[in-house]
Every structure is written in structure tokens, then in C-alpha cells.
Write a protein that holds these residues in place. Structure first.
Motif, short mmCIF file in Angstrom:
data_model
loop_
_atom_site.label_atom_id
_atom_site.label_comp_id
_atom_site.label_asym_id
_atom_site.label_seq_id
_atom_site.Cartn_x
_atom_site.Cartn_y
_atom_site.Cartn_z
N VAL A 55 0.84 -1.21 0.00
CA VAL A 55 0.00 0.00 0.00
C VAL A 55 0.87 1.26 0.00
CG1 VAL A 55 -1.71 1.32 1.30
CG2 VAL A 55 -1.94 -1.16 1.13
N THR A 56 1.92 1.25 0.83
CA THR A 56 2.82 2.40 0.88
C THR A 56 3.53 2.62 -0.45
OG1 THR A 56 3.22 1.85 3.21
CG2 THR A 56 4.67 3.46 2.22
N LEU A 57 3.92 1.53 -1.09
CA LEU A 57 4.58 1.63 -2.40
C LEU A 57 3.64 2.24 -3.44
CD1 LEU A 57 7.03 0.96 -4.22
CD2 LEU A 57 5.99 -1.28 -4.61
N LEU A 58 2.38 1.83 -3.42
CA LEU A 58 1.41 2.38 -4.36
C LEU A 58 1.17 3.86 -4.10
CD1 LEU A 58 -1.20 -0.54 -4.50
CD2 LEU A 58 0.49 0.08 -6.23
N LEU A 59 1.19 4.27 -2.82
CA LEU A 59 0.98 5.67 -2.48
C LEU A 59 2.17 6.54 -2.87
CD1 LEU A 59 -0.77 5.53 1.02
CD2 LEU A 59 -1.75 6.31 -1.13
N SER A 60 3.35 5.95 -2.92
CA SER A 60 4.54 6.75 -3.26
C SER A 60 4.50 7.23 -4.71
CB SER A 60 5.81 5.92 -3.02
OG SER A 60 5.92 4.86 -3.96
N VAL A 61 3.79 6.51 -5.57
CA VAL A 61 3.73 6.87 -6.99
C VAL A 61 3.04 8.22 -7.20
CG1 VAL A 61 2.93 6.18 -9.27
CG2 VAL A 61 3.87 4.47 -7.72
N PRO A 62 1.79 8.43 -6.67
CA PRO A 62 1.17 9.75 -6.85
C PRO A 62 1.93 10.88 -6.18
CG PRO A 62 -0.14 8.38 -5.37
CD PRO A 62 0.87 7.49 -6.00
N VAL A 63 2.65 10.58 -5.09
CA VAL A 63 3.45 11.62 -4.42
C VAL A 63 4.58 12.07 -5.36
CG1 VAL A 63 4.96 12.16 -2.47
CG2 VAL A 63 2.90 10.80 -2.11
N LEU A 64 5.25 11.12 -6.00
CA LEU A 64 6.30 11.46 -6.96
C LEU A 64 5.74 12.23 -8.14
CD1 LEU A 64 8.59 8.29 -7.17
CD2 LEU A 64 9.31 10.62 -6.63
N ILE A 65 4.58 11.79 -8.63
CA ILE A 65 3.96 12.47 -9.77
C ILE A 65 3.58 13.89 -9.38
CG2 ILE A 65 1.94 12.49 -11.29
CD1 ILE A 65 1.99 9.44 -11.23
N ALA A 66 3.04 14.07 -8.18
CA ALA A 66 2.67 15.41 -7.71
C ALA A 66 3.89 16.31 -7.60
CB ALA A 66 1.96 15.31 -6.36
N GLY A 67 5.02 15.76 -7.13
CA GLY A 67 6.24 16.56 -7.03
C GLY A 67 6.75 17.01 -8.38
N VAL A 68 6.70 16.10 -9.35
CA VAL A 68 7.14 16.45 -10.71
C VAL A 68 6.19 17.49 -11.32
CG1 VAL A 68 7.49 15.55 -13.05
CG2 VAL A 68 8.26 14.22 -11.07
N TRP A 69 4.90 17.33 -11.07
CA TRP A 69 3.92 18.30 -11.61
C TRP A 69 4.12 19.69 -10.99
CZ3 TRP A 69 -0.07 20.88 -8.91
CH2 TRP A 69 -0.91 21.64 -9.73
N LEU A 70 4.37 19.73 -9.68
CA LEU A 70 4.61 21.01 -9.02
C LEU A 70 5.83 21.71 -9.62
CD1 LEU A 70 3.97 20.12 -5.25
CD2 LEU A 70 2.69 21.79 -6.62
N ARG A 71 6.84 20.93 -9.97
CA ARG A 71 8.06 21.52 -10.52
C ARG A 71 7.86 22.01 -11.95
NH1 ARG A 71 14.03 19.42 -9.24
NH2 ARG A 71 13.18 20.12 -7.25
N SER A 72 6.95 21.39 -12.69
CA SER A 72 6.81 21.70 -14.11
C SER A 72 5.71 22.70 -14.41
CB SER A 72 6.53 20.42 -14.91
OG SER A 72 5.31 19.83 -14.49
N ARG A 73 4.81 22.97 -13.47
CA ARG A 73 3.68 23.86 -13.79
C ARG A 73 4.15 25.30 -13.89
NH1 ARG A 73 0.41 25.20 -8.31
NH2 ARG A 73 2.20 25.40 -6.95
N ALA A 74 3.43 26.10 -14.66
CA ALA A 74 3.77 27.51 -14.86
C ALA A 74 2.91 28.38 -13.96
CB ALA A 74 3.55 27.90 -16.32
N ASP A 75 3.19 28.32 -12.65
CA ASP A 75 2.42 29.10 -11.68
C ASP A 75 3.29 30.07 -10.92
OD1 ASP A 75 0.20 29.90 -10.17
OD2 ASP A 75 0.68 28.47 -8.60
N GLY A 76 4.59 30.04 -11.15
CA GLY A 76 5.49 30.95 -10.47
C GLY A 76 6.04 30.38 -9.18
N ALA A 77 5.22 29.64 -8.43
CA ALA A 77 5.68 29.11 -7.15
C ALA A 77 6.77 28.06 -7.34
CB ALA A 77 4.50 28.50 -6.38
#
Length: 290
Positions: A17-39
Motif C-alpha cells: 500500500v505504501t509503495l502504491l501511495l509513493s507513486v502519486p506523491v512522486l507524480i505530484a512533485g514532478v507536476w509542481l516543478r513543471s507547472r507555470a504558476d510561479g511558485a
């Protein structure tokens, strides 16, 4: 031996379960880094998210391999890593709540305050945020990097064109767009179309205005209000918003990992106890047969 297998199965299930949860966390981190929001220009939120996802994945894999192969040393390593992760998450969540507690008044998703002169236009002030967040943005070196990132990311490009006039004049923008892509409402600039603003008629020295940001506005799309205090405050506001969300997510993961860690410790303890009892029983039988 059935009890030992049950303990291993519990550890396997929890870590799966923890392994499966780590996948969306990684995806969210990559998305936060790539979005054009300034933050994302400061990467204060995306980096911890990616680190958390990677740590969850590594510890989960260690627990899975250790339970499947019955490698006691690997399960020990897994439990130690989970403990370190718990402490790190606790420290991060506490720190995040502290640095995001500097807001005084206002509210809403954009964390700005509505002005009386501009309906729906939010004003961002650096003094409304914690000193630590402000220093991450205000410093000349940091701001030069963030400003360049804002221009390269084109955060204001989606507001270009006459069809965006309503948004520019009446609001409905993100914090960074509101603080960096248009002059402050207090300057009383007039929207001239295609993303350009005209200064009030008869004003010769706009820098003498009560708001120094009025003199810093430039219609050049590479400049705009990127040098304004309102832009810096808006970036800090976006960072505060993301850090507060990250703190809440951190608390949720902290609770979940604490449960997984407790289950893993109990299962590992039971496995060791049952393993000891099993081998002791076999030794007793062998000595009795002799």
C-alpha cells in the motif's frame, strides 16, 4: 510457521500500500516543478514532495523484499528507515505550519486581500507573511532567479489579448498573475488592450505615487511588474499556499506511516517470537528423542 507467514503477509500488504501511495506523491512533485504558476520557481515545495515519494518507494521496496525473502536484516533496515521518515515528516509538518502562520488578515484561495478600488483584485503585501518565506524571495540573488523563471515560464502570456480584458480588470487571476501581470489597482492605470496599460492622464512622475510599484510597471512583456513588491508578495503568497497544503498532506502521511510502522513492528516482533518458539520446540524434541 503459520504465524511467521502471517506476520510476513502483514508486512507485505502494508508496504505494498505504501509503495502504491509513493507513486502519486512522486507524480505530484514532478507536476509542481513543471507547472507555470510561479511558485515552482523556488522549488520549495516540489523538492520535498519528490524526496518524500522517493523515500516512501525505497523503504517500501526494502520492506517488501525483506518480507518476501525473509531477510531479517533488510526488515530491520526498513523499520529504521520508516522511523527516520516519521521523524523527518514530523519536523517538516511542524516547520511548514510555523512558516505559513505569518498571514495577518485577508483570506481566500489567493491569500490576498480585496481592495476597495478593484472588485475581485487582490493585493499582496510582503509584511503579511513569515520572515523565512520572505527571505527566500526578497533577496536580490533569489529574486533575480525567480524573476527570470517567471519571464521564461510565460506566466502572463495567457492573459494577452482583448478577450482577457474582463479577467485583467475584474480579477479571477492566480496570485502570481494578479501581482505580476498587471499594475496594482491603487495606481488607477487604464487597460489599453492587448495586455497594455496606460498611466493616468497628467501624471508626469508616477514614481512619486504613494505606491512605488506604480513607477515600476512596464508594458514590456519581459518586465511587466516583475520588479514590483506586489509581485514578490504574490510569489510568497503562492509559496505559502503550497506549503500549507504540503503541511496538511504531510500530517496525513505521518498518520498513515505511523500506522504502517506500528503494524510492521508488531508483525516483526511476533515473527521473531514465533520463530524463537518454533526453533526452541524443535530443539526440545531432538533432545528428548536422544
Amino acid at each position: 510457521m503459520a504465524a511467521i507467514r502471517m506476520s510476513n503477509n502483514v508486512i507485505i500488504a502494508a508496504n505494498l500500500v505504501t509503495l502504491l501511495l509513493s507513486v502519486p506523491v512522486l507524480i505530484a512533485g514532478v507536476w509542481l516543478r513543471s507547472r507555470a504558476d510561479g511558485a515552482e520557481c523556488d522549488r520549495l515545495v516540489s523538492t520535498p514532495a519528490i524526496a518524500l515519494g522517493a523515500a516512501l518507494m525505497a523503504t517500501s521496496l526494502a520492506g517488501l523484499v525483506g518480507a518476501c525473502c525473509r531477510a531479517t536484516w533488510l526488515i530491520w533496515l526498513h523499520l529504521l528507515a520508516m522511523l527516520a521518515l516519521l521523524v523527518a515528516l514530523l519536523c517538516f509538518a511542524a516547520f511548514a505550519f510555523v512558516v505559513t502562520s505569518g498571514r495577518r488578515g485577508g483570506g481566500g484561495a489567493g491569500e490576498g486581500e480585496d481592495t476597495s478600488s478593484g472588485a475581485g483584485i487582490r493585493v499582496y503585501r510582503l509584511g503579511d507573511y513569515s520572515t523565512w518565506l520572505r527571505r527566500r524571495v526578497e533577496g536580490d540573488k533569489n529574486w533575480a532567479r525567480i524573476r527570470s523563471c517567471l519571464a521564461d515560464a510565460g506566466v502572463c502570456k495567457r492573459l494577452k489579448g482583448d478577450n482577457k480584458k474582463a479577467q485583467l480588470v475584474a480579477g479571477g487571476m492566480s496570485p502570481v498573475e494578479s501581482g505580476c501581470c498587471r499594475p496594482p489597482a491603487s495606481c488607477n492605470f487604464t487597460y489599453a488592450g492587448v495586455g497594455e496599460w496606460a498611466r493616468p492622464a497628467g501624471r508626469v512622475a508616477p514614481s512619486a505615487s504613494a505606491d512605488p510599484d506604480c513607477g515600476k510597471w512596464d508594458n514590456d512583456e519581459d518586465k511587466l511588474c516583475y520588479g514590483c513588491q506586489s509581485c514578490k508578495a504574490a510569489v510568497v503568497g503562492a509559496l505559502r499556499r503550497d506549503w500549507r497544503r504540503a503541511a496538511i498532506v504531510g500530517v496525513v502521511f505521518l498518520a498513515f506511516i505511523l500506522v504502517v510502522y506500528s503494524v510492521g513492528c508488531c508483525a516483526f516482533r511476533n515473527s521473531r517470537r514465533d520463530n524463537y518458539a518454533y526453533h526452541s520446540s524443535r530443539g526440545w524434541k531432538r533432545s528428548g528423542d536422544a
